[in-house]
Design an enzyme around this catalytic site. Structure first.
Site: not given
Length: 300
Positions: A61, A86
């Protein structure tokens, strides 16, 4: 600062996770700029004001710095919030797992992470070896830098392989779930193995919210379709991480613990499932995208 009473779920390793969290994907452009981090920080601050204490980010992200900045500005201490990130698709080699994880800790401004997920299995890359990646993630727990390790977008055979070859069961599988992409074999597999399901895109990227069936249930309760869908998830034991940049919707999404859907209403929503036709994200069997910045890191 409001703090709604949010239930917690006990994961299979004993770690407690708030059942609803704040998703941060694409709150700002993925350009890793000061401006984008500021936008993300403002979103996280608004979520904290609304009462969220569970935040979901990811290396891919490109917003971990913004998430960390928002939490720091709020003055929250680790222990007062739950933080998930993540592993990026470009960081699957064991040496890159550790390097990138340490970068994640630095970006977030913490010395320990609550939950770290393998974002995608990417079985078409790394000679299909996501097991070594999983072993490297488990090592982070053994060394005290990580509380809980899980996966995202893993299908039954992916789960079975890492469990068979390492003996370590993921605590969470974060997958796409919404009324149009609901019950399937993966739910049963996760339940049998004690793996918590965390729903990304829990509102189906808003595609389900105009469904007439949901409108009827909404009318029964005097709640919005989004609130009905979130309640549907929560009553079936899933963790949810809705994302919105609107403070009003943040407050609305977190205020879904004061009504209950009937068994009949849950079943009616379940029946909206369209199987594969309802999926709105990439296919876990073929998805292999690596951001340019990850592709340029050492070892890539």
């Amino acid at each position: 600062m409001t703090t709604p009473d949010i239930p917690e779920i006990t994961l299979n390793d004993g770690v407690m996770i708030p059942q609803i969290g704040f998703g941060t994907m694409d709150l700002a452009p993925r350009d890793n700029s000061l401006q984008s981090h500021e936008v993300t920080a403002q979103g996280v601050l608004a979520a904290i004001e609304a009462g969220y204490r569970h935040f979901d980010t990811a290396q891919m992200y490109a917003n971990e710095k913004g998430v960390g900045l928002g939490i720091a500005r709020a003055g929250l201490h680790h222990g007062d919030f739950f933080l998930t990130s993540k592993l990026g698709n470009g960081n699957h080699r064991p040496e890159d797992v550790r390097r990138s994880f340490e970068d994640t800790l630095t970006s977030l401004g913490v010395d320990k992470l609550d939950l770290f997920l393998m974002h995608w299995p990417v079985p078409t890359l790394y000679d299909g070896d996501y097991v070594s990646t999983w072993r490297a993630m488990i090592q982070l727990i053994d060394e005290g830098m990580l509380r809980s390790a899980g996966v995202s977008n893993f299908q039954p055979e992916h789960l079975q392989r890492i469990i068979d070859e390492t003996g370590h069961i993921p605590s969470v599988n974060q997958i796409q779930v919404h009324p149009y992409y609901g019950k399937r074999e993966l739910f049963t597999v996760c339940a049998e193995k004690g793996i918590a399901i965390e729903a990304w895109s829990p509102l189906g990227q808003a595609a389900v919210l105009n469904d007439p069936t949901l409108a009827g249930v909404s009318e029964n309760h005097g709640r919005t379709p989004a609130e009905i869908v979130l309640r549907w998830h929560l009553q079936q034991g899933r963790i949810v991480i809705p994302k919105t940049a609107s403070p009003a919707r943040m407050a609305q999404n977190i205020s879904v613990f004061d009504f209950t859907l009937s068994a009949e209403e849950l079943l009616v929503i379940d029946k909206l499932n369209k199987d594969e036709a309802g999926r709105r994200g990439p296919d876990p069997y073929t998805f292999d995208w690596i951001p340019a910045e990850e592709n340029a890191t050492p070892g890539r």
